[in-house]
Design an enzyme around this catalytic site. Structure first.
Site, PDB file in Angstrom:
ATOM      1  N   CYS A   1       0.820  -1.231   0.000  1.00  0.00           N
ATOM      2  CA  CYS A   1       0.000   0.000   0.000  1.00  0.00           C
ATOM      3  C   CYS A   1       0.845   1.268   0.000  1.00  0.00           C
ATOM      4  CB  CYS A   1      -0.960   0.057   1.202  1.00  0.00           C
ATOM      5  SG  CYS A   1      -2.054  -1.334   1.345  1.00  0.00           S
ATOM      6  N   ALA A   2       2.078   1.189  -0.493  1.00  0.00           N
ATOM      7  CA  ALA A   2       2.938   2.387  -0.485  1.00  0.00           C
ATOM      8  C   ALA A   2       3.672   2.479  -1.825  1.00  0.00           C
ATOM      9  CB  ALA A   2       3.910   2.323   0.687  1.00  0.00           C
TER      10      ALA A   2
END
Ligand SMILES: Cc1ncc(COP(=O)(O)O)c(C=O)c1O
Length: 389
Positions: free
Chosen positions: A344-345
């Site tokens: 998620c980055a």
């Protein structure tokens, strides 16, 4: 060695497991016995639930050195708290600074507001070890800058960033700072007053050792946020709008008192063991893991080698092996659970050069032993041999 050991959980950066026994126990006892809805009716069950919420708020305030516990609103998780801060503070024409290491919990709300023409944003680049470019930051402020957002510790490589210096820089321009402590709260000391933090988002289910569905947002006195959710607070029911006072302003609807009972036990556990002791133990485990990984032929390990400036997270890739397949083999052949991909980055991966494939992320926890690491390293060496790396 297949099947020698099983159930090695190396995904504590996603959510911590196992929890201390007292966390399971407190949540269960609360659910079985304290059935009142906090802040609602006036009967004794409700008052008992109220007292519990008050204790968790006080405990959390004490943990982060927050002078007024009422400035903490409980939320569902860090994502919820970050959305509350971002959407509650920003207005049309505002400019926001954020680092390249931010999680989608920050990136996506910002992108939405930007796409709708409400805000403008500037991303502060980071080094390939995850350190923000502080010179870039100094030159990036605009008269319209309204918020600086900092991910305190990277969920991809573990790098802890110098929040105090960055917040000082923002304050010199009258800009408040929002600190995402999803990866640092419960790992390293966070002091709202010493670090002069304006807005702090935390999650309960990672290193604070609580259940999922818990988290919170601290809001400095004087900062007023528009509520993300509106509804019942149990108090001031005669008002047509959400009350102005904290925490009711940001807490609409029934709180997750069962989860918060568990969170209270999680923070108690950390305090009993000592945050510094936990951090020291995690530093040793990370150093051991990092060093042993470097032994493996064909491996690339990401993030700073110095343990002092990291949480207990390490990312790596093994030759050209697809990280998803590696995670699959680790689980199915060796019973080792880890996270693979972009975590998620996406901009953190662009920064360290692993976009779009991602990495394998190992995040040991407070119950990890060195022989768990030994077992994992042996498994990885075996995989490297089998795949001909
Ligand atoms: C840096 C960071 N911020 C925010 C989040 C979101 O946390 P939560 O799942 O509690 O909403 C995470 C979760 O992994 C994270 O690592």
């Amino acid at each position: 060695m297949t099947g020698n050991k099983n159930n090695i959980y190396f995904d504590n950066a996603a959510t911590s497991w196992p929890k201390p026994e007292t966390v399971y126990h407190s949540a269960e006892i609360h659910m079985r016995s304290a059935f009142g809805n906090p802040g609602r009716s006036g009967h004794t069950r409700t008052l008992a639930a109220d007292r519990l919420i008050y204790r968790v708020r006080e405990k959390t305030a004490d943990f982060f050195n927050i002078a007024d516990p009422a400035r903490i609103a409980f939320t569902l998780n860090a994502t919820d708290a970050l959305n509350m801060a971002i959407k509650g503070l920003l207005e049309k024409g505002d400019h926001v600074l954020y680092t390249a290491m931010e999680h989608n919990a920050v990136l996506r709300p910002l992108t939405r507001l930007k796409t709708e023409g409400i805000i403008e944003t500037t991303m502060i680049p980071c080094s390939d070890e995850g350190d923000p470019d502080l010179v870039f930051l100094e030159n990036a402020y605009r008269p319209s800058t309204r918020l600086l957002i900092i991910n305190h510790a990277s969920n991809v490589v573990g790098t802890i960033v110098p929040i105090k210096r960055m917040i000082e820089s923002a304050h010199q321009r009258g800009v408040p700072a929002l600190v995402d402590t999803a990866q640092s709260a419960g790992c390293i000391k966070i002091d709202i007053q010493a670090d002069d933090i304006d807005l702090l988002a935390f999650t309960g289910h990672k290193s604070l050792l609580g259940p999922t569905g818990t988290g919170g947002l601290y809001v400095r006195p004087g900062l007023d946020l528009k509520p993300l959710r509106e509804g019942g607070t149990g108090s001031q029911s005669e008002l047509d709008l959400q009350p102005e006072n904290m925490p009711e302003r940001l807490e609409a609807g029934t709180l997750n008192s069962t989860g918060l009972a568990g969170l209270l036990a999680g923070i108690d556990y950390i305090e009993d063991r000592g945050l510094d002791n936990i951090h020291d133990q995690e530093k040793k485990i990370r150093a051991y893991l990092y060093e042993r990984l470097l032994d493996i032929k064909g491996i690339t390990v990401f993030g700073p080698p110095e343990t002092d400036r990291c949480t207990c997270v390490v990312s790596f890739n093994l030759g050209d092996t697809d990280c998803g397949s590696l995670g699959h083999i680790l689980e199915n052949r060796y019973g080792i659970f880890c996270r693979t991909g972009l975590h998620c980055a996406p901009y953190a991966h662009r920064t360290i050069g692993t976009f779009p494939a991602g990495t394998v992320r190992i995040s040991p926890g407070i119950f990890t032993k060195t022989d768990d690491i030994d077992y994992f390293i042996k498994a990885l060496k075996e995989i490297a041999t089998l795949t001909g790396i």
